[in-house]
Design a protein around this motif. Structure first.
Motif, PDB file in Angstrom:
ATOM      1  N   ILE A  76       0.844  -1.504   0.269  1.00  0.00           N
ATOM      2  CA  ILE A  76       0.284   0.255  -0.200  1.00  0.00           C
ATOM      3  C   ILE A  76       1.338   1.150   0.118  1.00  0.00           C
ATOM      4  O   ILE A  76       2.290   0.827  -0.051  1.00  0.00           O
ATOM      5  CB  ILE A  76      -0.711   0.288   1.458  1.00  0.00           C
ATOM      6  N   SER A  77       0.352   1.805  -0.557  1.00  0.00           N
ATOM      7  CA  SER A  77       1.337   3.649  -0.477  1.00  0.00           C
ATOM      8  C   SER A  77       1.570   4.308   0.897  1.00  0.00           C
ATOM      9  O   SER A  77       0.677   3.635   1.899  1.00  0.00           O
ATOM     10  CB  SER A  77       0.415   4.574  -1.126  1.00  0.00           C
ATOM     11  N   LYS A  78       2.078   4.976   1.527  1.00  0.00           N
ATOM     12  CA  LYS A  78       2.460   5.487   2.331  1.00  0.00           C
ATOM     13  C   LYS A  78       0.746   6.666   2.801  1.00  0.00           C
ATOM     14  O   LYS A  78       0.544   6.198   4.218  1.00  0.00           O
ATOM     15  CB  LYS A  78       3.045   6.576   2.293  1.00  0.00           C
ATOM     16  N   GLU A  79      -0.015   7.049   1.603  1.00  0.00           N
ATOM     17  CA  GLU A  79      -1.129   7.796   2.179  1.00  0.00           C
ATOM     18  C   GLU A  79      -1.803   6.521   3.231  1.00  0.00           C
ATOM     19  O   GLU A  79      -2.424   7.037   3.717  1.00  0.00           O
ATOM     20  CB  GLU A  79      -1.838   8.195   0.703  1.00  0.00           C
ATOM     21  N   GLU A  80      -2.479   5.227   2.113  1.00  0.00           N
ATOM     22  CA  GLU A  80      -3.326   4.501   2.192  1.00  0.00           C
ATOM     23  C   GLU A  80      -3.040   4.063   4.041  1.00  0.00           C
ATOM     24  O   GLU A  80      -3.729   4.116   4.683  1.00  0.00           O
ATOM     25  CB  GLU A  80      -3.517   3.686   1.299  1.00  0.00           C
ATOM     26  N   SER A  81      -1.476   4.131   3.927  1.00  0.00           N
ATOM     27  CA  SER A  81      -1.399   3.182   5.102  1.00  0.00           C
ATOM     28  C   SER A  81      -0.950   4.379   6.401  1.00  0.00           C
ATOM     29  O   SER A  81      -1.499   4.211   7.699  1.00  0.00           O
ATOM     30  CB  SER A  81       0.604   3.080   5.300  1.00  0.00           C
TER      31      SER A  81
END
Length: 182
Positions: free
Chosen positions: A64-69
């Motif tokens: 997952i992306s850092k944003e989703e994380s």
């Protein structure tokens, strides 16, 4: 290497009737079987003796992306490993039995990164039947919200990275511990 938050299994230990601790709660793997743990909820236990250096199990999940994380962490997703500056691994999936491995202040395994994979690796020989654990490696941010229940002789009372153990001991009035050089 660190996980983002404390392991909080879906099935708490307090709901496990006495005598049912040997009930399997997930399918076994080559090295592990999963059942209720004295540490917390469910745990992983050695099916057979595990030699030091063995890749015991891969920690699986979605990239997952850092944003989703960040969004998932705000909803208390407790199974995220940081991989790169751009991606994390979300291990909160049914097909990741490694998410059941508990934290310990004196673990017998560690989480090691190999590219975009995380492996739980035995740091020492593990006897058949021993609970497999690793240090989740949390920072000091809000550490008091994550009490440790590992029960090890040198438990610091909170789930924090080994680098912070002495600081946490001092802050909480626990005796400090001198470490032997490797």
């Amino acid at each position: 290497m660190s996980r983002s938050a404390v392991n909080n299994p879906d099935t708490p230990r307090k709901g496990c009737p006495d005598g049912d601790s040997d009930v399997e709660v997930s399918d076994p793997t080559e090295w592990l079987h999963f059942r209720y743990s004295r540490i917390e909820g469910r745990g992983a236990f050695a099916r057979t003796a595990v030699p030091s250096g063995t890749q015991v199990i891969q920690y699986l999940g979605r990239l997952i992306s850092k944003e989703e994380s960040d969004k998932l962490c705000e909803t208390y997703n407790e199974y995220i490993f940081s991989l790169t500056d751009e991606t994390d691994l979300d291990g909160n999936v049914d097909w990741n039995p490694a998410r059941l491995i508990n934290h310990s202040c004196e673990p017998n395994c560690s989480a090691e990164q190999d590219g975009e994979e995380i492996w739980i690796v035995a740091d020492r020989d593990i006897r058949q039947g021993d609970e497999v654990s690793f240090n989740y490696g949390y920072s000091l941010e809000n550490y008091r919200e994550y009490p440790c229940k590992c029960g090890s002789e040198h438990c610091v009372g909170y789930i924090v990275a080994d680098d912070y153990h002495e600081l946490v001991r001092r802050e909480n009035g626990l005796p400090t511990r001198k470490r032997s050089e490797d």
